[in-house]
Design a protein around this motif. Structure first.
Motif, PDB file in Angstrom:
ATOM      1  N   ALA B 146     -59.483 185.951 -52.361  1.00 43.63           N
ATOM      2  CA  ALA B 146     -60.961 185.373 -52.163  1.00 43.63           C
ATOM      3  C   ALA B 146     -61.171 185.085 -50.561  1.00 43.63           C
ATOM      4  O   ALA B 146     -60.500 184.136 -50.241  1.00 43.63           O
ATOM      5  CB  ALA B 146     -61.028 184.346 -52.874  1.00 43.63           C
ATOM      6  N   VAL B 147     -62.621 185.252 -50.547  1.00 44.18           N
ATOM      7  CA  VAL B 147     -62.624 184.650 -48.965  1.00 44.18           C
ATOM      8  C   VAL B 147     -62.488 183.058 -48.786  1.00 44.18           C
ATOM      9  O   VAL B 147     -63.415 182.423 -49.438  1.00 44.18           O
ATOM     10  CB  VAL B 147     -63.908 185.276 -48.615  1.00 44.18           C
ATOM     11  N   MET B 148     -62.116 183.009 -47.945  1.00 42.47           N
ATOM     12  CA  MET B 148     -62.388 180.856 -47.996  1.00 42.47           C
ATOM     13  C   MET B 148     -62.394 181.134 -46.311  1.00 42.47           C
ATOM     14  O   MET B 148     -62.047 179.473 -46.088  1.00 42.47           O
ATOM     15  CB  MET B 148     -60.077 180.108 -48.325  1.00 42.47           C
ATOM     16  N   GLU B 149     -61.778 181.720 -45.303  1.00 42.29           N
ATOM     17  CA  GLU B 149     -62.000 181.501 -43.509  1.00 42.29           C
ATOM     18  C   GLU B 149     -62.806 182.035 -42.971  1.00 42.29           C
ATOM     19  O   GLU B 149     -63.061 182.967 -43.680  1.00 42.29           O
ATOM     20  CB  GLU B 149     -60.488 180.860 -43.243  1.00 42.29           C
ATOM     21  N   GLY B 150     -62.682 181.759 -41.447  1.00 45.40           N
ATOM     22  CA  GLY B 150     -63.443 183.071 -41.279  1.00 45.40           C
ATOM     23  C   GLY B 150     -64.457 182.384 -40.002  1.00 45.40           C
ATOM     24  O   GLY B 150     -65.016 180.616 -40.892  1.00 45.40           O
ATOM     25  N   ASP B 151     -65.698 182.909 -39.826  1.00 47.36           N
ATOM     26  CA  ASP B 151     -67.043 182.126 -39.329  1.00 47.36           C
ATOM     27  C   ASP B 151     -66.941 181.026 -38.023  1.00 47.36           C
ATOM     28  O   ASP B 151     -67.510 180.607 -38.765  1.00 47.36           O
ATOM     29  CB  ASP B 151     -67.554 182.375 -40.766  1.00 47.36           C
ATOM     30  N   CYS B 152     -66.145 181.719 -37.367  1.00 53.00           N
ATOM     31  CA  CYS B 152     -65.646 180.826 -36.454  1.00 53.00           C
ATOM     32  C   CYS B 152     -65.795 181.139 -35.237  1.00 53.00           C
ATOM     33  O   CYS B 152     -64.857 180.498 -34.761  1.00 53.00           O
ATOM     34  CB  CYS B 152     -64.311 179.261 -37.024  1.00 53.00           C
ATOM     35  N   ALA B 153     -66.309 181.982 -34.685  1.00 54.77           N
ATOM     36  CA  ALA B 153     -66.469 182.567 -33.860  1.00 54.77           C
ATOM     37  C   ALA B 153     -66.438 181.789 -32.234  1.00 54.77           C
ATOM     38  O   ALA B 153     -65.337 181.654 -31.327  1.00 54.77           O
ATOM     39  CB  ALA B 153     -66.989 183.742 -33.117  1.00 54.77           C
TER      40      ALA B 153
END
Lengths: 508, 192
Positions: B146-153
């Protein structure tokens, strides 16, 4: 040392030896060791977690879905699944590998010793199904690297880490193949298997399935020659061409008295050639070491062998995965042959083309015609037209029901089979028009009016006395010429059965 | 062990191995063995019993610590021949790992470290599986997909000196490591 059998055939013949290394991107929602999403296109560096960017203090956390995908793929390819497998670090420096190492499974991978069975259509008419095997040495889980975009103008490389850390299954195959066609067929079969399993979408142009070919040449019976690695192959068609080009290139080099260099070459689709890639610094030493942050991966055979008190979410049970495997392409082909009584080569063609099985079955639902009579229309007429215009089945201008209608017209005797083919062509060019409409508009209906046929036949018989004499003297084949003339008169719309009968009577 | 550890205390910065030497000079030789350095044995000054305190601690020594050193140096004949590292291997290691052995002394230190590790050959390991890490019998945690991380470019790009439109900028390829002579010249002028 030379095999006495081959000595009789062609002692000086160099043959190709091809082994493939395939990287299949695992179809999962998140990456192998981090919770960042996996998606084909997204703004640069927006799908990157701190671990993927290799920031200090981050640790890998294994994705259960990736483990299940690897086990499923291993089982589908008849591999032995290692109950215990280990993770290692493979070190090399490149800007798209932020950690400086890739986590892979070099010592003890998750699956070993499998077989990929694929088929080739061979023989003179390319309608003989020949089955071949490729041995799969191992399947291992590993991380993907990021993407580098080279900007030669400003002499810099732009790095996008969206792909860094995505789970890959590396399939290492033994060099059991000998030419581009075999490699292409093997990869096509693998693609179908992976797509049926759902573990990889297998789209080569989007980089979901990457194939590198190791190519060498030798004389049968002698040791293997020096191999080159061919990269940058973006489709199955290019794979076959690249391999065949490289085999021929190596043969030419050797026949000129040169030696083949152990190097990496890139395939250039525009020229159809393989060109040497930027020289890698000698032999790479990857300094493999065990990944200290990940204990061994343990898989369990069945529910009975689970240790007590263990959380069900924390285990992967091989038996359960085996039971949940979907229908594999080879099983599907056999099922189609059994159910519909079609030939194996037809079944092979059906399964090989995306959506063709569904199309075929849809036609069968709306026609009373026998599957064996329908299959030719689907694999020859329909597929032939699609291939000519490089279209996929879902783009076909003729829907299954429209084709079924056309076949009904033929079956009920309204049109002859040669006219049916003409109508098919016309339907192709004017989508939306039904077979019936075209038949009526262009007055292509079979002429079964016996009176009319009689008069036409009589005209032909009267104007060709020599031929009639030949038939009466025993040369029955000349009747076909008369039939041809009648058909010309009727523009091919005469019922051939009736015409033959009438002519036979008139010439007896 | 002794020679190496004292040598090591001189070359490693920041690690305070200087204390033992201090102890040797301050404590009386009361019969408990501060043996001579030449015989390659050193033992720590021992206490008679629970009452004797240590120099820099208010706690008495633990009873489990042996009164006399139990360390036995391994005789040279039981060890394999000393590893000599040829110059091109040093060069290769420097390229692969981007470490720098700097001077002859650094190389000597490396060879002594290898000698120290050679003592492991004395141990009989037949039938014993090699270990990866001390945590290798732990259970490997399996994470749900399940997606928990990312989107911190933005956060990530801020860490980089050079970016172009949300891409990190890197040189066109691996910058080849300068040749050994050039490296030595470069480092002479650096602050290290």
């Amino acid at each position: 040392k030379a095999n006495p059998e081959t000595e009789q055939l062609a002692p000086q013949q160099l043959v190709g030896v091809v082994g493939l290394e395939i990287h299949a991107q695992i179809n999962s929602s998140t990456k192998l060791f981090s919770g960042a999403p996996v998606r084909f296109s997204a703004p640069p560096n927006s799908l990157v977690s701190f671990f993927d960017a290799s920031l200090p203090g981050t640790l890998p956390v294994l994705n259960k879905r990736c483990v299940e995908a690897a086990v499923m793929t291993g089982l589908a390819l008849n591999c032995a699944i290692n109950r215990k497998s280990l993770f290692d670090r493979k070190h090399y420096f490149y800007a798209d590998l932020p950690a400086g190492y890739q986590i892979t499974q070099q010592r003890l991978p998750i699956a070993v010793d499998g077989v990929l069975t694929y088929s080739l259509l061979g023989g003179k008419k390319r309608n003989q199904v020949m089955r071949k095997n490729v041995t799969i040495k191992q399947i291992q889980l590993e991380q993907d690297s990021g993407k580098s975009l080279h900007d030669d103008v400003r002499s810099q490389t732009l790095i996008d880490l969206n792909r860094a850390g995505v789970g890959l299954m590396e399939l290492v195959m033994e060099p059991d193949m000998s030419c581009g066609e075999e490699a292409a067929a093997a990869v096509r079969e693998l693609q179908l298997i992976l797509q049926a399993l759902g573990t990889c979408q297998g789209n080569m142009s989007e980089g979901q399935l990457r194939v590198d070919a190791n190519v060498s040449v030798h004389r049968p019976g002698e040791p293997l020659g020096v191999r080159t690695e061919v990269k940058n192959i973006n489709s199955i068609r290019y794979l076959a061409r690249a391999i065949d080009y490289e085999i021929q290139r190596q043969i030419d080099v050797l026949q000129r008295g040169g030696t083949v260099q152990n190097e990496t070459r890139a395939y250039d689709s525009k020229s159809g050639e393989t060109l040497p890639m930027r020289d890698k610094e000698g032999l790479q030493d990857y300094r493999f070491m065990p990944e200290p942050n990940l204990p061994p991966l343990i898989l369990y055979e069945d529910n009975a062998s689970l240790p007590t008190g263990i959380d069900a979410c924390q285990v992967v049970v091989v038996q359960k995965i085996k039971e949940g495997l979907p229908e594999l392409p080879s099983v599907k082909r056999d099922r189609l042959v059994q159910t519909y009584g079609i030939l194996p080569e037809h079944s092979f063609t059906l399964v090989n083309e995306d959506g063709l099985v569904d199309y075929f079955e849809a036609v069968l639902k709306t026609t009373k015609k026998e599957p064996r009579k329908v299959i030719g229309w689907v694999t020859n007429e329909l597929l032939g037209h699609l291939k000519q215009e490089d279209m996929s089945v879902c783009q076909s201008p003729i829907s299954p029901s429209a084709l079924a209608e056309l076949l009904e017209l033929q079956e009920t005797g309204h049109i002859s089979s040669s006219v049916a083919k003409q109508v098919f062509q016309k339907m192709w060019r004017s989508p939306g028009k039904t077979a019936l409409q075209i038949t009526q508009e262009q007055d292509l209906g079979l002429v079964s009016d016996t009176a009319q046929l009689h008069s036409i036949c009589q005209k032909v018989v009267d104007s060709h006395p020599d031929e009639v004499h030949a038939i009466r003297s025993g040369n029955k084949k000349v009747l076909n010429k008369l039939m041809g003339l009648v058909q010309k008169e009727t523009k091919g719309r005469a019922d051939p059965v009736l015409v033959r009968a009438i002519l036979q009577k008139k010439t007896s | 062990m002794s020679v190496l550890s004292l040598a090591a205390s001189r070359t490693f910065r920041g690690v305070s191995l200087k204390i033992p030497r201090m102890l040797f000079s301050l404590l009386p030789n009361d019969g408990y063995s501060i043996t001579n350095l030449h015989s390659k044995r050193i033992s720590w000054p021992q206490s008679h019993g629970a009452n004797t305190t240590r120099l820099l601690s208010s706690q008495p020594l633990n009873q489990k610590i042996p009164k006399v050193a139990t360390w036995e140096p391994v005789p040279e004949d039981q060890l394999p021949p000393p590893a000599h590292i040829p110059a091109d291997l040093v060069d290769k290691l420097e390229r692969l790992a981007l470490v720098d052995f700097r001077t002859k002394q650094g190389l000597a230190c490396l060879e002594e470290a290898i000698r120290f590790a050679d003592q492991l050959h004395v141990v009989d390991t037949t039938g014993v599986e090699p270990m990866d890490s001390v945590l290798e019998d732990r259970v490997l945690y399996l994470r749900e997909d399940a997606v928990m991380e990312g989107d911190c470019a933005e956060k990530l790009l801020q860490l980089s000196k050079s970016t172009v439109e949300e891409y990190f900028v890197a040189p066109p390829g691996n910058i080849p490591l300068p040749k050994r002579e050039e490296r030595t010249a470069m480092l002479k002028n650096s602050e290290f």
